[in-house]
Enzyme design. Structure first.
Site, short mmCIF file in Angstrom:
data_model
loop_
_atom_site.label_atom_id
_atom_site.label_comp_id
_atom_site.label_asym_id
_atom_site.label_seq_id
_atom_site.Cartn_x
_atom_site.Cartn_y
_atom_site.Cartn_z
N ASN A 9 4.50 -7.52 7.21
CA ASN A 9 5.38 -6.95 7.64
C ASN A 9 4.67 -5.19 8.68
O ASN A 9 5.48 -4.55 9.28
CB ASN A 9 6.67 -6.40 6.85
N GLU A 10 3.56 -4.99 8.65
CA GLU A 10 2.91 -3.67 9.15
C GLU A 10 3.20 -3.55 10.01
O GLU A 10 3.08 -2.65 10.80
CB GLU A 10 0.96 -4.79 9.02
N GLY B 176 1.26 -4.78 2.27
CA GLY B 176 0.36 -5.00 0.43
C GLY B 176 0.41 -6.33 -0.55
O GLY B 176 -0.62 -6.69 -1.38
N LEU C 76 0.99 -0.82 -0.05
CA LEU C 76 -0.36 -0.27 0.23
C LEU C 76 0.98 1.32 -0.02
O LEU C 76 2.39 1.66 0.65
CB LEU C 76 -1.13 -0.56 1.15
#
Lengths: 309, 309, 309
Positions: A184-185, A160, A115
């Protein structure tokens, strides 16, 4: 059709048109070879369309489309990219000549960086809402696609970007330990939404997903393969050849039975987002609007900029 | 009792008599050895019953029954076979002398070829309904059995044959790469019902199940073992010996605790079919009555006939 | 606060105070080093509290607490032990200086022997109820903890001892095949409750859990590692060093994102017990009060006594 219109139209109905396509039962073996085309000719007749961010070529003889991300520098999933992606998938889904799609990157070393953080930083609530709906829309279309979807992961694929690969039927990755993949957010101080998590758990199981998501791990290709996050590793120069071979194997099955089976496997997880879509958008807006989160994202972008220079 | 009567009676109640058997707690260590039988005598007292399709021998000293499929040429699961299978299981389940059953084939090279396609081709709606109820019934009895169930898979085991093995507590397969096992329904243009899928997912997890079901894969024994589809491989000549050893290991546990644990693990999936049983029959009838499906099954049978000759 | 009071207070509300702690977002990198403490000093300032059964030391510079079970002979989970355990966790959870806890044993060869059988044998219904509520309470606190929880399993860990390890974020076990771990309730003629099972399935998947629970298996360390029951094996003398390194890796993540991710992963299973807590207590009382179960537990205790002498 304008991006916003598409996105709004789909959003309003609240229902994913998973079944708008006529059953493919009777074209199980693919369309007959064109009488004008000698068998074995390397350059098959081909329809292609290309927008700003994504190039698509459909080989009508095999029924296989090649979708290439070409949005430098890192194929980040901006609102524009996501909208093109959804529209391209819809076109292929409605094209009776198309039975499968191979998704890959036209850029070196990166599949997709995930994202686009600039879409989530310092924007209006309306923008956050439109952006998040587009993320949902893309996932609903891709995870619920009737086509055979093969990800040819020819570079790194965080967050994303990883979700795009996870949403395909099969993942082949270039055997290069410098390329990594993962959700890996948490590293950015944000949290993967529940449907990212559901997709991930379906692929690697609960224990591995729990650890990987909490640590925000980016797994080098060999590790990703060991964990089951990608199905196969091949040398980078063999990636497209392998993807075509895998696609041929999947297309040997009658479409209708394969599609019903896929729907059976994925319906519970798709339905969960469909049922909670507006709530999920609200949660995203509340979360992303927090000053602490905005600060964290700005710091992360600063860090990325310094890394580059 | 006639097959149809049994099937109808069970169907009407809509409830699987999982708990009709008195708790086995107090016979945890098996019945005391008969005073008439010297210990260690190789030929134990044995009750056996045999119908047309299945032979059953119960060794009263060990509490272990041996159930052998003997329906040439390929132990296909016809209505008659399924009914005998259910009745045999019910007899064992209600026999206080029986604590476990080993299921195997009396024919060479084949465990069971799965559902009999002739039962699904060119028959009446009433027949389809009766047939499907018998398939459900068998699975509900076997997956929900209070007995220890060990599959000694001594040959190939596609589709419904695979389901029989998947529904046992433990699967041992002859270590022969020519024998394969899997839910290959998609290859025939049909779709495994949701409870086949649930049983499969419980055993190999979501990712492997999704790919295997979509491709209708038949996995050679070594691959089946790697995927967890079977628990153990042994040379064919050691299969029955190994099955007996595994059974002894499971029978070392107190029945009552083991049975409650098994019910806890399998109840959710069993309940799902019980709750949707009539709907599942209707879905089957609608699907199987389609001309496209009928055509596909006829083609498959033609192909099998040609293969034989 | 007296043990019974704590337990009752928590029980009455019926809700686990999972979120009573303020978001830890802004202390993601841990508290600043104390100006009084020269960096690199091996003996960090340390708050410790010790009750009868458990010793806790919190290193304020790292934010890591060390919790050591010290209840000879085998750290069995008596009502007193469970209550101390819950209170210790609550203290750490509410201490802003604490971000993670390493759980280990101060006794040789045993991590914890599990639930204290004497609490389940020949006692009153009121006692069973209070005991079971304390078991639930401990699990709800530990499995739902906002802290990073690492189990350093330095000895055998059957039944409830295994549950403690399973409820942590990460399990490191001493690489000694004489140490074993597993939910072996079935061996005692009893059944692991559904939330033990849910926790276990989350870690090893359905097939392995089903077999292991039915057989009441105690897996030697190397096998436990192969099954995924423990995440890592290290030589016993390296265990605490490794636990500290793993903890540091987990603490490198921002607390808030990690905590929300953990909650997302574990909420469904936690909620299930919260929703059925009173029913679960009733089931336990009914089951444990049966004469057959009491007899079985008495036999088991006799066997243990003989083993010792």
């Amino acid at each position: 059709m304008a991006a916003a219109t598409l996105v709004r139209r789909l959003g309003r109905s609240g229902v994913l048109p998973l079944c708008c396509r006529p059953p493919a039962w009777d074209r199980a073996r693919g369309p007959p070879p064109s009488p004008l085309q000698p068998p074995g000719l390397p350059l098959a007749p081909c329809r292609s369309f290309s927008n700003n961010k994504i190039q698509v070529e459909l080989d009508e003889s095999s029924g296989v489309a090649m979708m290439k991300f070409k949005s430098p520098p890192v194929n980040s999933l901006s609102l524009e990219f996501l909208t093109e992606f959804s529209i391209s998938l819809e076109k292929l889904e409605n094209d009776r000549a198309c039975r499968g799609v191979i998704i890959t990157s036209a850029l070196p070393k990166i599949f997709s960086s995930g994202l686009d953080i600039t879409e989530m930083c310092g924007k209006s609530v309306e923008h956050y809402s439109e952006f998040w709906r587009a993320v949902q829309e893309l996932w609903l279309r891709l995870y619920g696609s009737n086509l055979v979807t093969v990800a040819a992961v020819n570079g790194s694929s965080p967050a994303g970007g990883c979700l795009v690969a996870l949403s395909c039927d099969y993942r082949i990755m270039a055997d290069n330990p410098k390329f990594s993949i993962g959700l890996n957010e948490a590293q950015l101080g944000i949290v993967a939404p529940f449907w990212f998590k559901d997709t991930f758990v379906n692929i690697v199981g609960h224990r591995i997903a729990e650890r990987s998501l909490q640590l925000g791990s980016l797994h080098p290709a060999p590790e990703a393969h060991r964990l089951g996050l990608v199905d196969e590793l091949v040398p980078e120069e063999k990636l497209m050849e392998k993807a075509a071979a895998v696609m041929a194997q999947w297309l040997a099955l009658p479409d209708h039975a394969r599609q019903l089976t896929k729907t059976m496997m994925r319906k519970a997880v798709l339905d969960r987002l469909v049922a909670h879509r507006e709530e999920d958008i609200k949660n995203f807006i509340t979360f992303i609007s927090k000053e602490s989160i905005q600060k964290s994202l700005r710091m992360y972008m600063e860090m990325l900029k310094k890394k580059k220079s």
